[in-house]
Design a protein around this motif. Sequence first.
Motif, mmCIF file in Angstrom:
data_model
loop_
_atom_site.group_PDB
_atom_site.id
_atom_site.type_symbol
_atom_site.label_atom_id
_atom_site.label_comp_id
_atom_site.label_asym_id
_atom_site.label_seq_id
_atom_site.Cartn_x
_atom_site.Cartn_y
_atom_site.Cartn_z
ATOM 1 N N ALA A 113 0.838 -1.216 0.000
ATOM 2 C CA ALA A 113 0.000 0.000 0.000
ATOM 3 C C ALA A 113 0.866 1.256 0.000
ATOM 4 O O ALA A 113 0.544 2.251 -0.654
ATOM 5 N N TRP A 114 2.003 1.208 0.720
ATOM 6 C CA TRP A 114 2.854 2.399 0.788
ATOM 7 C C TRP A 114 3.509 2.675 -0.559
ATOM 8 O O TRP A 114 3.507 3.801 -1.038
ATOM 9 N N ARG A 115 3.981 1.633 -1.222
ATOM 10 C CA ARG A 115 4.624 1.841 -2.526
ATOM 11 C C ARG A 115 3.595 2.229 -3.590
ATOM 12 O O ARG A 115 3.920 2.836 -4.604
ATOM 13 N N ALA A 116 2.314 1.843 -3.347
ATOM 14 C CA ALA A 116 1.273 2.133 -4.357
ATOM 15 C C ALA A 116 0.841 3.595 -4.317
ATOM 16 O O ALA A 116 0.250 4.114 -5.275
ATOM 17 N N LEU A 117 1.152 4.283 -3.203
ATOM 18 C CA LEU A 117 0.830 5.716 -3.164
ATOM 19 C C LEU A 117 1.633 6.419 -4.256
ATOM 20 O O LEU A 117 2.728 5.992 -4.613
ATOM 21 N N THR A 118 1.122 7.523 -4.726
ATOM 22 C CA THR A 118 1.925 8.288 -5.687
ATOM 23 C C THR A 118 3.067 8.968 -4.940
ATOM 24 O O THR A 118 2.993 9.177 -3.715
ATOM 25 N N ALA A 119 4.077 9.364 -5.678
ATOM 26 C CA ALA A 119 5.211 10.065 -5.062
ATOM 27 C C ALA A 119 4.719 11.328 -4.369
ATOM 28 O O ALA A 119 5.167 11.676 -3.270
ATOM 29 N N GLN A 120 3.742 11.995 -4.980
ATOM 30 C CA GLN A 120 3.201 13.212 -4.370
ATOM 31 C C GLN A 120 2.553 12.892 -3.030
ATOM 32 O O GLN A 120 2.706 13.632 -2.048
ATOM 33 N N GLU A 121 1.806 11.798 -2.963
ATOM 34 C CA GLU A 121 1.117 11.443 -1.713
ATOM 35 C C GLU A 121 2.134 11.128 -0.610
ATOM 36 O O GLU A 121 1.989 11.558 0.533
ATOM 37 N N ARG A 122 3.198 10.423 -0.967
ATOM 38 C CA ARG A 122 4.242 10.147 0.043
ATOM 39 C C ARG A 122 4.935 11.444 0.434
ATOM 40 O O ARG A 122 5.197 11.709 1.611
ATOM 41 N N ALA A 123 5.176 12.306 -0.559
ATOM 42 C CA ALA A 123 5.846 13.585 -0.285
ATOM 43 C C ALA A 123 5.003 14.447 0.647
ATOM 44 O O ALA A 123 5.527 15.087 1.570
ATOM 45 N N ASP A 124 3.695 14.461 0.446
ATOM 46 C CA ASP A 124 2.819 15.283 1.302
ATOM 47 C C ASP A 124 2.894 14.830 2.760
ATOM 48 O O ASP A 124 2.917 15.655 3.681
ATOM 49 N N ILE A 125 2.958 13.515 2.973
ATOM 50 C CA ILE A 125 3.039 12.992 4.346
ATOM 51 C C ILE A 125 4.394 13.350 4.964
ATOM 52 O O ILE A 125 4.471 13.798 6.113
ATOM 53 N N LEU A 126 5.467 13.251 4.157
ATOM 54 C CA LEU A 126 6.795 13.630 4.668
ATOM 55 C C LEU A 126 6.835 15.111 5.024
ATOM 56 O O LEU A 126 7.403 15.508 6.051
ATOM 57 N N MET A 127 6.200 15.950 4.202
ATOM 58 C CA MET A 127 6.202 17.390 4.489
ATOM 59 C C MET A 127 5.379 17.706 5.738
ATOM 60 O O MET A 127 5.728 18.579 6.536
ATOM 61 N N LYS A 128 4.296 16.974 5.961
ATOM 62 C CA LYS A 128 3.487 17.185 7.176
ATOM 63 C C LYS A 128 4.341 16.824 8.403
ATOM 64 O O LYS A 128 4.351 17.546 9.413
ATOM 65 N N TRP A 129 5.085 15.722 8.286
ATOM 66 C CA TRP A 129 5.962 15.291 9.379
ATOM 67 C C TRP A 129 7.028 16.354 9.628
ATOM 68 O O TRP A 129 7.294 16.751 10.774
ATOM 69 N N GLY A 141 0.479 11.096 9.438
ATOM 70 C CA GLY A 141 -0.236 10.205 8.533
ATOM 71 C C GLY A 141 0.590 9.060 7.985
ATOM 72 O O GLY A 141 0.153 8.372 7.074
ATOM 73 N N VAL A 142 1.790 8.843 8.548
ATOM 74 C CA VAL A 142 2.561 7.657 8.118
ATOM 75 C C VAL A 142 1.777 6.421 8.557
ATOM 76 O O VAL A 142 1.507 6.260 9.742
ATOM 77 N N PRO A 143 1.397 5.571 7.641
ATOM 78 C CA PRO A 143 0.520 4.441 7.979
ATOM 79 C C PRO A 143 1.204 3.429 8.895
ATOM 80 O O PRO A 143 2.439 3.323 8.908
ATOM 81 N N ARG A 144 0.418 2.675 9.644
ATOM 82 C CA ARG A 144 0.973 1.655 10.543
ATOM 83 C C ARG A 144 1.852 0.663 9.782
ATOM 84 O O ARG A 144 1.551 0.302 8.658
ATOM 85 N N GLY A 145 2.990 0.323 10.389
ATOM 86 C CA GLY A 145 3.891 -0.656 9.783
ATOM 87 C C GLY A 145 4.941 -0.050 8.876
ATOM 88 O O GLY A 145 5.971 -0.665 8.591
ATOM 89 N N VAL A 146 4.744 1.201 8.445
ATOM 90 C CA VAL A 146 5.703 1.832 7.513
ATOM 91 C C VAL A 146 6.947 2.306 8.252
ATOM 92 O O VAL A 146 8.062 2.242 7.741
ATOM 93 N N PHE A 147 6.780 2.802 9.488
ATOM 94 C CA PHE A 147 7.927 3.262 10.287
ATOM 95 C C PHE A 147 7.817 2.603 11.663
ATOM 96 O O PHE A 147 6.864 2.833 12.401
ATOM 97 N N ASN A 148 8.796 1.751 11.996
ATOM 98 C CA ASN A 148 8.764 1.003 13.261
ATOM 99 C C ASN A 148 10.025 1.316 14.062
ATOM 100 O O ASN A 148 11.116 1.415 13.465
ATOM 101 N N VAL A 149 9.918 1.470 15.376
ATOM 102 C CA VAL A 149 11.072 1.772 16.226
ATOM 103 C C VAL A 149 11.223 0.643 17.243
ATOM 104 O O VAL A 149 10.312 0.377 18.028
ATOM 105 N N VAL A 150 12.396 -0.022 17.185
ATOM 106 C CA VAL A 150 12.626 -1.230 17.984
ATOM 107 C C VAL A 150 13.870 -1.035 18.841
ATOM 108 O O VAL A 150 14.989 -1.424 18.461
ATOM 109 N N PRO A 151 13.741 -0.404 20.017
ATOM 110 C CA PRO A 151 14.895 -0.264 20.910
ATOM 111 C C PRO A 151 15.202 -1.606 21.557
ATOM 112 O O PRO A 151 14.288 -2.424 21.729
ATOM 113 N N GLY A 152 16.505 -1.830 21.901
ATOM 114 C CA GLY A 152 16.755 -3.080 22.600
ATOM 115 C C GLY A 152 18.106 -3.680 22.335
ATOM 116 O O GLY A 152 19.082 -2.971 22.055
ATOM 117 N N ARG A 153 18.177 -5.007 22.421
ATOM 118 C CA ARG A 153 19.441 -5.731 22.333
ATOM 119 C C ARG A 153 20.010 -5.673 20.915
ATOM 120 O O ARG A 153 19.521 -6.355 19.999
#
Length: 485
Positions: free
Chosen positions: A64-80, A201-213
């Motif tokens: 789903a993330w790759r299926a977004l247009t480049a503009q749609e991904r860019a808009d979410i990055l700019m919001k972030w 608006g980064v969808p679930r699973g697209v950016f994950n943070v795993v602190p630890g060993r």
Amino acid sequence: MESLQDCPLFRPFAYIDGSWVAADSGEQIEVDNPATGEIIGSMPRLGRVETERAIAAAEAAFPAWRALTAQERADILMKWHDLMHEHQDELAMIMTLEQGKPLKEAAGEIVYAASFLRWFAEEARRVYGETVPAAKGNQRIVVTKQPVGVVGAITPWNFPAAMITRKVGAALAAGCPIVVKPASQTPFSATAMALLAERAGVPRGVFNVVPGRASEIASALTESPMVRKITFTGSTEVGRSLMEQASRHIQKISLELGGNAPFIVFEDADLDAAVEGAMASKFRNAGQTCVCVNRFLVQSSVVNAFCEKLAAAMNSELHVGDGTEEGINIGPLIDDNGVEKVSKHIRDAVDKGAELLLGGHPHPLGGNFFTPTLINNATGEMLVAQEETFGPLAAVFPFDDEQDAVAMANDTPFGLAAYFYSRDLGRVWHISEALEYGIIGINTGMISNAAAPFGGVKESGLGREGGHQGLEEFLETKYLCIDLG
Ligand SMILES: NC(=O)C1=CN([C@@H]2O[C@H](COP(=O)(O)OP(=O)(O)OC[C@H]3O[C@@H](n4cnc5c(N)ncnc54)[C@H](OP(=O)(O)O)[C@@H]3O)[C@@H](O)[C@H]2O)C=CC1
Ligand SMILES: O=C(O)[C@H](O)CS(=O)(=O)O
């Protein structure tokens, strides 16, 4: 903000598939303030199983993330990007409390970190392909670019925000989901940014943070055939290990590793400008950056004048203390290992004949604070010539002629950043071409810029981050050969 717990962006949890989670084991990592030694919070200490869960979530989110247009991904990055700016002060305070850099410098890093989100939002819409004249009249050749797939990232403590967005911004722009393991000493900047990414608006699973060993998480990332790219910033020894592990499944890999930057001052340099550049490059983050000057190579005819000016600037401009206090521009080192390494380099240099001009000891504040130090008459036999100090030690090595300077500068297995000051145009070109480094600052000590390809040669790493090259690291080239019949 009284304490980390008061910060609305404080998230003492891992972030997997859009959920804030604890470690399966319930284990925690205690995080301390390098300035005071007090525990400021705890973070779940995840391992293999949780990492595999994060990889599966990333893989599920990929289509789903790759299926977004480049503009749609860019808009979410700019919001972030915009949210990072809106929350600059809170993010800076979190960073100062967990990493120690002065608030003003931490705020600057938030702007620098956000600049990678903006840069890659713009670059997302310029992932071009090409057509190639076919050898046969009835064939057409088309070259396309596609996202590599799930990315595994491991990041260091010295830039807790920028080293994450420099990878995540590029990966998301390219269409790749990512699993990030932040440094255990600075995990709260990572989860605060994940909170803002979620709000952007980064969808679930697209950016994950795993602190630890670290080694367990790294094994999970490099052993998974779903992970198609590893990107790492940190020490050369860990980078070497990851490169070996990534070979198992032939994962693409980018490595931003250690440095040993020379800063050459030729006799025709503007000495005042050179001292200004020296102060900026050497003492940024209390000397804890991979592009900080490690060796000042100064032509003998100007070495005394340079040392005098640099000592005066260090004395008048550097103020050591807790980074939350007004007017402080040199915070603590990250831990006692950092203090010991600087002390060891100074002891070794003086024992081998270096002249101590300023400082030379841990700071009276004690703990992780260190007095900015200047030594002259350093030589190649000293540890400070061979190892990255990663602290506020300025070591001056006199040299006689250009050939000496280039030979000394290149006499290291590292090749990340180098700097030199000269006003001779011919010298500028042939020294630039002779230096074996990925980044060269000419008449400047500050080279960090999202628009430029940041990276090193030799044992300083592989690949580039930032620039349009930084996006290429997360793309695969696919060639279509079409027979028209
Ligand atoms: N070229 C560049 O852009 C940069 C290079 N560096 C270099 O990194 C060094 C300082 O940073 P530092 O954080 O101490 O470096 P480290 O390599 O120790 O740590 C970097 C990251 O790697 C993780 N790590 C540690 N051991 C392993 C392992 N066996 N397998 C997988 N991951 C591991 C750490 O996790 P944990 O925190 O849990 O131990 C951390 O997240 C210096 O040499 C510096 O020059 C640093 C920043 C930028
Ligand atoms: O971690 C580092 O030292 C950074 O890569 C240096 S920079 O990108 O901030 O210049």
